[in-house]
Design a protein around this motif. Structure first.
Motif, PDB file in Angstrom:
ATOM      1  N   GLN A  19     -86.934 -19.582  -2.361  1.00 27.02           N
ATOM      2  CA  GLN A  19     -86.115 -20.164  -3.408  1.00 27.02           C
ATOM      3  C   GLN A  19     -86.686 -19.863  -4.799  1.00 27.02           C
ATOM      4  OE1 GLN A  19     -83.118 -21.533  -3.104  1.00 27.02           O
ATOM      5  NE2 GLN A  19     -83.257 -21.108  -0.905  1.00 27.02           N
TER       6      GLN A  19
ATOM      7  N   LYS B 217     -84.539 -18.049  -7.670  1.00 28.76           N
ATOM      8  CA  LYS B 217     -84.352 -18.695  -8.969  1.00 28.76           C
ATOM      9  C   LYS B 217     -84.876 -17.807 -10.092  1.00 28.76           C
ATOM     10  CE  LYS B 217     -85.504 -22.953 -11.473  1.00 28.76           C
ATOM     11  NZ  LYS B 217     -86.175 -24.279 -11.374  1.00 28.76           N
TER      12      LYS B 217
ATOM     13  N   ARG C 134     -82.335 -15.179 -10.788  1.00 31.37           N
ATOM     14  CA  ARG C 134     -81.174 -15.761 -11.461  1.00 31.37           C
ATOM     15  C   ARG C 134     -81.462 -16.033 -12.937  1.00 31.37           C
ATOM     16  NH1 ARG C 134     -80.776 -19.890  -8.573  1.00 31.37           N
ATOM     17  NH2 ARG C 134     -81.392 -21.588  -9.962  1.00 31.37           N
ATOM     18  N   MET C 135     -82.656 -16.567 -13.223  1.00 32.89           N
ATOM     19  CA  MET C 135     -83.009 -16.850 -14.615  1.00 32.89           C
ATOM     20  C   MET C 135     -83.143 -15.563 -15.423  1.00 32.89           C
ATOM     21  SD  MET C 135     -83.188 -20.150 -15.172  1.00 32.89           S
ATOM     22  CE  MET C 135     -81.689 -20.188 -14.191  1.00 32.89           C
TER      23      MET C 135
ATOM     24  N   HIS D 237     -79.840 -14.376 -16.367  1.00 32.56           N
ATOM     25  CA  HIS D 237     -79.238 -15.203 -17.418  1.00 32.56           C
ATOM     26  C   HIS D 237     -79.959 -15.073 -18.758  1.00 32.56           C
ATOM     27  CE1 HIS D 237     -77.273 -18.079 -14.260  1.00 32.56           C
ATOM     28  NE2 HIS D 237     -76.677 -16.904 -14.356  1.00 32.56           N
TER      29      HIS D 237
ATOM     30  N   ASP E 109     -81.666 -29.466 -12.224  1.00 32.51           N
ATOM     31  CA  ASP E 109     -80.483 -28.889 -11.599  1.00 32.51           C
ATOM     32  C   ASP E 109     -80.099 -27.640 -12.367  1.00 32.51           C
ATOM     33  OD1 ASP E 109     -78.634 -29.692 -13.837  1.00 32.51           O
ATOM     34  OD2 ASP E 109     -79.179 -31.688 -13.132  1.00 32.51           O
ATOM     35  N   ASP E 110     -79.195 -26.872 -11.794  1.00 29.73           N
ATOM     36  CA  ASP E 110     -78.818 -25.597 -12.392  1.00 29.73           C
ATOM     37  C   ASP E 110     -78.252 -25.781 -13.794  1.00 29.73           C
ATOM     38  OD1 ASP E 110     -79.644 -24.348 -10.115  1.00 29.73           O
ATOM     39  OD2 ASP E 110     -77.641 -24.105  -9.257  1.00 29.73           O
ATOM     40  N   HIS E 111     -77.479 -26.851 -13.996  1.00 25.12           N
ATOM     41  CA  HIS E 111     -76.857 -27.070 -15.308  1.00 25.12           C
ATOM     42  C   HIS E 111     -77.916 -27.301 -16.375  1.00 25.12           C
ATOM     43  CE1 HIS E 111     -75.097 -29.682 -18.489  1.00 25.12           C
ATOM     44  NE2 HIS E 111     -74.122 -28.791 -18.418  1.00 25.12           N
TER      45      HIS E 111
ATOM     46  N   GLU F  43     -81.099 -26.542 -16.375  1.00 25.15           N
ATOM     47  CA  GLU F  43     -81.930 -25.361 -16.569  1.00 25.15           C
ATOM     48  C   GLU F  43     -81.187 -24.284 -17.347  1.00 25.15           C
ATOM     49  OE1 GLU F  43     -82.898 -24.473 -12.569  1.00 25.15           O
ATOM     50  OE2 GLU F  43     -84.455 -26.019 -12.422  1.00 25.15           O
ATOM     51  N   ARG F  44     -79.892 -24.137 -17.087  1.00 25.20           N
ATOM     52  CA  ARG F  44     -79.108 -23.142 -17.809  1.00 25.20           C
ATOM     53  C   ARG F  44     -78.954 -23.545 -19.278  1.00 25.20           C
ATOM     54  NH1 ARG F  44     -75.147 -19.199 -16.688  1.00 25.20           N
ATOM     55  NH2 ARG F  44     -74.983 -17.994 -18.606  1.00 25.20           N
TER      56      ARG F  44
END
Length: 321
Positions: free
Chosen positions: A50, A54, A57-58, A61, A301-303, A305-306
């Motif tokens: 994971q 992650k 993904r980061m 982004h 959570d993803d939100h 962190e984004r």
């Protein structure tokens, strides 16, 4: 801090001291005097699969630096799993993994050689910091002489193989989170760097291969001044060792404060960390970790962190910083 801020500044009020940017790590993005920083994301290594997903993904982004934390990496296979499909040549890679930090430098070096990476381009750090550990826990992981011997070995390996990497990383944010003033955080952090320079008997190598981590608090103008003052104070300190700070710039990693975040008003937390992030980049840090607004809940959570990552993009692309 005992400082009084004027309500208005004129040209005659400005200091004639050299610009702190003269002692900043030179990159292509600093040409023309523009501020530059790398957007760093913290990644826990509890679940290596994971963690890797992650991280990718980061990076997709817009992150440009990764900080791996925790004790989940203990051998070469685990490190390879964490770094799968990641290119260390084009990002900044930090390891803050406790007692594993010294061995991680050698494992990371082996992995880079297997990748065929250009080691001169590798940036980042390992969090080897026995003096910081002593301040935090009240005891050294090993004796002072053993700790400094390990430091000397790491410095030699880094000098020979990873010229842009930092093998010692003093965590000055521990002073901030313990309640120190900005002046105390600077004083204690620079004192720790000086101790490494003296006790390793490798002053130039320490100055060249040490990374300093600091925290950015709520005082907007004060924290801009803190970062700039840090570079100027270090220049004076290096002068005492007959070293030139212009030739040996300091890499400063900053993080937003955990002291002033609220359990009951997470959206206000977002405003606080945004202001702290802006102070950090105006001050001239090199990489910045913006904690998610709900980090005080010990979950993310993803939100959240984004949103934290998007603060970098707003400051970089929608503000003249």
């Amino acid at each position: 801090e005992g400082l009084r801020l004027p309500t208005y500044l004129e040209a005659g009020d400005m200091s004639d001291s050299p610009s702190p940017l003269a002692y900043k790590v030179a990159t292509q993005s600093t040409e023309g005097g523009a501020n530059h920083w790398m957007a760093c994301v913290e990644l826990k290594t509890d679940d290596l699969v994971q963690c890797n997903r992650k991280a990718i993904r980061m990076l997709e982004h817009g992150a440009s630096a990764l900080r791996f934390t925790g004790l989940g990496i203990s051998n070469q296979d685990e490190l390879r799993l964490v770094l799968r499909n990641i290119q260390p040549e084009i990002i900044c890679t930090h390891f803050d993994c406790g007692e594993a930090n010294p061995s991680l430098l050698f494992m990371f070096l082996d992995e880079l050689e297997k990748m065929g990476a250009d080691k001169s381009l590798i940036r980042g750090s390992t969090g080897f910091d026995p003096l910081g550990d002593y301040a935090l826990m009240g005891h050294l992981p090993a004796s002072l002489e053993e700790s400094m011997q390990i430091a000397r070995s790491l410095l030699t390996v880094t000098e020979e193989n990873l010229p842009a990497f930092k093998c010692i990383s003093h965590n000055g944010s521990i002073w901030h989170h313990a309640g120190a003033t900005m002046a105390e955080e600077l004083a204690f952090s620079l004192a720790a760097i000086a101790e490494y320079m003296v006790h390793t008997r490798e002053a130039e190598k320490v100055a060249r291969y040490i990374n300093l981590r600091i925290a950015i608090g709520a005082d907007f103008f004060g924290n801009i001044s803190k970062v700039r003052s840090l570079r100027l104070l270090r220049e004076r300190m290096l002068r005492g060792f007959d070293l030139d700070a212009g030739e040996i710039p300091l890499w400063i990693s900053a993080e937003t404060s955990l002291l002033n975040l609220s359990l009951f008003d997470p959206l206000n937390n977002q405003l606080r960390i945004t202001t702290e992030a802006m102070a950090a980049v105006i001050g001239g840090i090199d990489d910045l970790t913006i904690h998610p607004y709900n980090v005080v809940f010990n979950q993310s959570d993803d939100h959240a962190e984004r949103i934290a990552l998007n603060v970098h993009h707003i400051l970089r692309y929608e503000s003249p910083l």
